[in-house]
Design a protein around this motif. Structure first.
Motif, PDB file in Angstrom:
ATOM      1  N   ASN A 184       0.808  -1.221   0.000  1.00 11.50           N
ATOM      2  CA  ASN A 184       0.000   0.000   0.000  1.00 11.50           C
ATOM      3  C   ASN A 184       0.845   1.277   0.000  1.00 11.50           C
ATOM      4  OD1 ASN A 184      -2.499   1.330   0.057  1.00 11.50           O
ATOM      5  ND2 ASN A 184      -2.525   1.454   2.289  1.00 11.50           N
ATOM      6  N   ASP A 185       2.080   1.191  -0.488  1.00  8.71           N
ATOM      7  CA  ASP A 185       2.981   2.352  -0.507  1.00  8.71           C
ATOM      8  C   ASP A 185       3.059   2.875  -1.930  1.00  8.71           C
ATOM      9  OD1 ASP A 185       5.007   4.193  -0.434  1.00  8.71           O
ATOM     10  OD2 ASP A 185       6.576   2.785   0.166  1.00  8.71           O
ATOM     11  N   ILE A 186       2.183   3.798  -2.267  1.00  3.05           N
ATOM     12  CA  ILE A 186       2.083   4.240  -3.652  1.00  3.05           C
ATOM     13  C   ILE A 186       3.154   5.264  -4.016  1.00  3.05           C
ATOM     14  CG2 ILE A 186       0.470   6.162  -3.308  1.00  3.05           C
ATOM     15  CD1 ILE A 186       0.434   3.442  -6.115  1.00  3.05           C
ATOM     16  N   LEU A 187       3.661   6.015  -3.040  1.00  3.51           N
ATOM     17  CA  LEU A 187       4.616   7.067  -3.373  1.00  3.51           C
ATOM     18  C   LEU A 187       5.891   6.516  -3.979  1.00  3.51           C
ATOM     19  CD1 LEU A 187       4.221   9.532  -0.359  1.00  3.51           C
ATOM     20  CD2 LEU A 187       3.267   9.724  -2.657  1.00  3.51           C
ATOM     21  N   LYS A 188       6.375   5.396  -3.450  1.00  6.22           N
ATOM     22  CA  LYS A 188       7.608   4.853  -4.015  1.00  6.22           C
ATOM     23  C   LYS A 188       7.391   4.306  -5.425  1.00  6.22           C
ATOM     24  CE  LYS A 188       7.066   0.156  -3.438  1.00  6.22           C
ATOM     25  NZ  LYS A 188       5.630   0.204  -3.280  1.00  6.22           N
ATOM     26  N   TYR A 190       5.754   5.997  -7.770  1.00  9.17           N
ATOM     27  CA  TYR A 190       6.034   7.150  -8.622  1.00  9.17           C
ATOM     28  C   TYR A 190       7.530   7.449  -8.671  1.00  9.17           C
ATOM     29  CZ  TYR A 190       1.023   7.848  -7.941  1.00  9.17           C
ATOM     30  OH  TYR A 190      -0.335   7.670  -7.882  1.00  9.17           O
ATOM     31  N   ILE A 191       8.233   7.083  -7.600  1.00 11.24           N
ATOM     32  CA  ILE A 191       9.665   7.371  -7.515  1.00 11.24           C
ATOM     33  C   ILE A 191      10.488   6.352  -8.294  1.00 11.24           C
ATOM     34  CG2 ILE A 191      11.653   7.458  -5.943  1.00 11.24           C
ATOM     35  CD1 ILE A 191       9.706   8.463  -3.771  1.00 11.24           C
ATOM     36  N   ALA A 192      10.204   5.067  -8.094  1.00  9.72           N
ATOM     37  CA  ALA A 192      11.189   4.064  -8.498  1.00  9.72           C
ATOM     38  C   ALA A 192      10.649   2.843  -9.211  1.00  9.72           C
ATOM     39  CB  ALA A 192      11.972   3.594  -7.251  1.00  9.72           C
ATOM     40  N   ARG A 193       9.357   2.533  -9.090  1.00  9.91           N
ATOM     41  CA  ARG A 193       8.930   1.212  -9.527  1.00  9.91           C
ATOM     42  C   ARG A 193       7.944   1.242 -10.687  1.00  9.91           C
ATOM     43  NH1 ARG A 193       5.482  -2.907  -7.320  1.00  9.91           N
ATOM     44  NH2 ARG A 193       6.341  -4.964  -7.700  1.00  9.91           N
ATOM     45  N   SER A 225       3.212  -0.861   4.250  1.00 12.49           N
ATOM     46  CA  SER A 225       4.621  -1.210   4.430  1.00 12.49           C
ATOM     47  C   SER A 225       5.408  -0.164   3.645  1.00 12.49           C
ATOM     48  CB  SER A 225       4.906  -2.621   3.910  1.00 12.49           C
ATOM     49  OG  SER A 225       6.271  -2.949   4.063  1.00 12.49           O
ATOM     50  N   ILE A 226       5.833   0.871   4.343  1.00 14.58           N
ATOM     51  CA  ILE A 226       6.486   2.019   3.717  1.00 14.58           C
ATOM     52  C   ILE A 226       7.871   1.560   3.275  1.00 14.58           C
ATOM     53  CG2 ILE A 226       7.172   4.426   4.026  1.00 14.58           C
ATOM     54  CD1 ILE A 226       5.067   4.338   6.459  1.00 14.58           C
ATOM     55  N   SER A 227       8.087   1.601   1.976  1.00 14.23           N
ATOM     56  CA  SER A 227       9.137   0.772   1.388  1.00 14.23           C
ATOM     57  C   SER A 227      10.309   1.581   0.851  1.00 14.23           C
ATOM     58  CB  SER A 227       8.535  -0.079   0.258  1.00 14.23           C
ATOM     59  OG  SER A 227       9.549  -0.798  -0.395  1.00 14.23           O
ATOM     60  N   GLY A 228      11.463   1.348   1.458  1.00 11.75           N
ATOM     61  CA  GLY A 228      12.705   1.834   0.877  1.00 11.75           C
ATOM     62  C   GLY A 228      13.320   0.819  -0.056  1.00 11.75           C
ATOM     63  N   TYR A 229      12.814  -0.407  -0.004  1.00 13.69           N
ATOM     64  CA  TYR A 229      13.436  -1.504  -0.742  1.00 13.69           C
ATOM     65  C   TYR A 229      13.575  -1.184  -2.230  1.00 13.69           C
ATOM     66  CZ  TYR A 229      14.544  -6.126  -2.510  1.00 13.69           C
ATOM     67  OH  TYR A 229      15.180  -7.167  -3.143  1.00 13.69           O
ATOM     68  N   HIS A 230      12.504  -0.751  -2.848  1.00 10.68           N
ATOM     69  CA  HIS A 230      12.497  -0.582  -4.297  1.00 10.68           C
ATOM     70  C   HIS A 230      13.325   0.627  -4.724  1.00 10.68           C
ATOM     71  CE1 HIS A 230       8.884  -2.794  -3.075  1.00 10.68           C
ATOM     72  NE2 HIS A 230       9.189  -3.556  -4.098  1.00 10.68           N
TER      73      HIS A 230
END
Length: 558
Positions: A184-188, A190-193, A225-230
């Protein structure tokens, strides 16, 4: 990764050490020796505290792994629901304690398997889910109220969570006892995925609707799950991973507050998802710094009163981007180092990659080795016997402080993107930073710098730019997981058969309900749940929302 150099003989000589001062992967200079002077002014009471107490640098539980080991959660999903169900049962039989679902690209971006946009992608990078019948097949024979399930899904997270709850209801499970996480982390995205659908602000509404609905209906569920992984997979540094992940987290919290939610009603169910790379001690320091920073943000910026709202709980996955197709067995060693960093850093759950994932989806053998890696760390290494065993290390504490300092500089820069807006005060700086391409450019620059270091051999990748095999004959032959080419047509036939036999009137009314809620201010989750129970498909619900919200089109100026 760069290609294996063409050489006539095996390269087994060690490269000479670089006489220049080395740095971590984030460019932090590494001193030859660290001592008490390296921590001048360090306040242990303020910066460390006790395990389980603010600011949680040393971990969120006073006993950590003595109380309970991390959840060993192996990420899996391939082909159709039946094939994925077999892999889940295989993993459960071999000791995994939680499931983690990978969905195929059409499911991730809201297209049914028979949509022309899905052609050639059905079941390729995860499981194809079109309807409640697919979700039932996915979890057939598995008690959903007896396990924890993580679902890596973002743009269509509301639909997949509704499907999971609907299947649990049908199976007679107590919905309020369901536990797991929806990314459910949509911001990443737009950034990376890139697996976004709707414009940013409409997508943020779906995020906060899940927060509010789940707090009442599935209180044990982690709503994000606020994701730095991607972002790390896209090339960012450890410092950037901390800064951009926490900035996204702050944006979600602010959006929930602006939607009228109480911070202590939703913050205890926030969770995070980090990457673990090869630089062992930098990764440990990264996790410790992130935990400390988030605790202060939640208590001091957002005024949370519940200590559980201050805790940064996180899942870790080892770094897929570090795996090499050359000499793939080397990836077992890389994954072990990365998993060790996650454990020493205090992760709550962990996925270890299969050694063959640079080549294909993991085979059962590779998945078993990956799981055994975690089990050996847990039961043979001794690292789980005491809390935060590296605390007090001059180097680790210095590195933790420096990562925090550099991440705070990024957060200040991001806040300035909103500082000029009326009453903004930096609240939505991350949205504007994404819209203006700042975050993307920072990641791209870091990725380029690293690849240049690999190409010029300032960064050694064993088996790739050093210690490469002399010929293809020296490379081991690795069996690969193959997806049945006939699977896509079978899945297409299933979804078409479903449409033919469902009650058309009930289905149409349910979709109208979703549209009405989207046009108004009503929480969308109850309407989406009703729609999936009426056999509406993922693509149909997503298309209704497309009709109301529109679609996002990237327009980043680089």
């Amino acid at each position: 990764m760069s290609e294996t150099p063409k050489t006539g003989s095996s390269n087994t000589e060690s490269p000479k050490a670089d006489p220049a001062s080395p740095t971590t992967s984030s460019g932090i200079p590494v001193e030859l020796v660290y001592d008490a002077k390296s921590l001048a002014g360090f306040d242990a009471a303020r910066e460390l505290g006790a395990p389980g107490e603010f600011p949680f640098t040393r971990g969120i539980q006073p006993t950590m792994y003595r109380g309970r080991l991390w959840t060993m959660r192996q990420y899996a999903g391939m082909g159709d629901a039946e094939e994925s169900n077999k892999r889940y049962k295989f993993l459960l039989a071999h000791g995994t304690k939680g499931l983690s679902v990978a969905f195929d690209l059409p499911t991730q971006i809201g297209y049914d398997s028979d949509d022309p946009m899905a052609m050639g992608e059905v079941g390729k990078v995860g499981v194809a889910i079109d309807s409640i019948e697919d979700m039932e097949r996915l979890f057939e024979g598995i008690r959903l109220d007896a396990i924890s399930t993580s679902m890596t899904i973002n743009a269509t997270a509301s639909i997949l969570l509704a499907l999971y709850v609907a299947v649990a209801r049908r199976a007679g499970a107590e919905v309020r006892r369901l536990s797991g996480t929806v990314q459910n982390d949509i911001l990443k995205e737009y950034i990376a995925r890139g697996t976004y659908i709707y414009p940013v602000r409409h997508a943020m509404r779906l995020v906060t609707d899940i927060f509010a609905w789940a707090a009442e209906e599935v209180p044990e569920w982690n709503t994000i799950s606020i994701s730095g992984y991607h972002m790390r997979e896209a090339g960012c540094t450890a410092v950037q991973e901390v800064a951009f992940t926490l900035a996204n987290g702050m944006t979600y919290v602010q959006a929930a507050l602006d939607a009228g939610l109480d911070v202590d009603a939703f913050a205890p169910r926030l969770s995070f998802f980090f990457n673990a790379h090869n630089n062992l001690l930098e990764e440990v320091a990264k996790f410790r710094a992130a935990r400390r920073m988030w605790a202060r943000v939640m208590r001091e910026r957002f005024g949370a009163k519940n200590p559980r709202s201050w805790m940064l709980r996180f899942h870790t996955q080892t770094a897929g981007s570090t795996l090499t197709a050359q000499q793939p067995e080397n990836n077992i060693v890389r994954t072990t180092l990365q998993a060790l960093a996650a454990v020493l850093g205090g992760t709550q759950s962990l996925h270890t990659n299969g050694f063959d994932e640079a080549l294909a989806l993991p085979t059962e053998n590779a998945a078993r080795i990956a799981l055994r890696t975690q089990q050996i760390l847990a039961h043979e290494s001794g690292v789980a016997q005491t809390v935060d065993p590296l605390a007090g290390s001059y180097y680790v504490e210095s590195l933790t402080d420096e990562i925090e300092r550099r991440a705070e500089e990024y957060l200040a820069a991001i806040a300035r993107f909103d500082a000029s807006s009326k009453g903004g005060g930096g609240k939505y700086g991350m949205l504007r930073a994404i819209e203006q391409g700042y975050v993307q450019r920072e990641i791209q620059n870091a990725a380029y710098a690293y690849q240049r270091d690999v190409d010029e051999k300032r960064a050694v990748v064993v088996g790739v730019n050093e210690f490469a095999s002399g010929s293809d004959a020296e490379e081991a032959v690795v069996p690969l997981q193959r997806i049945d080419a006939a699977l896509e047509q079978r899945q297409v036939e299933r979804v078409r058969a479903l449409r033919a036999r469902r009650d058309a009137g009930v289905h149409a009314a349910a979709l109208r309900g979703v549209e009405d809620a989207a046009r108004g201010g009503e929480n969308l989750m109850p309407r989406i749940l009703r729609a999936v129970e009426s056999y509406a498909t993922v693509g149909e619900i997503a298309n209704v929302l497309r009709g109301v919200f529109g679609e996002y089109r990237e327009s980043v100026t680089v």
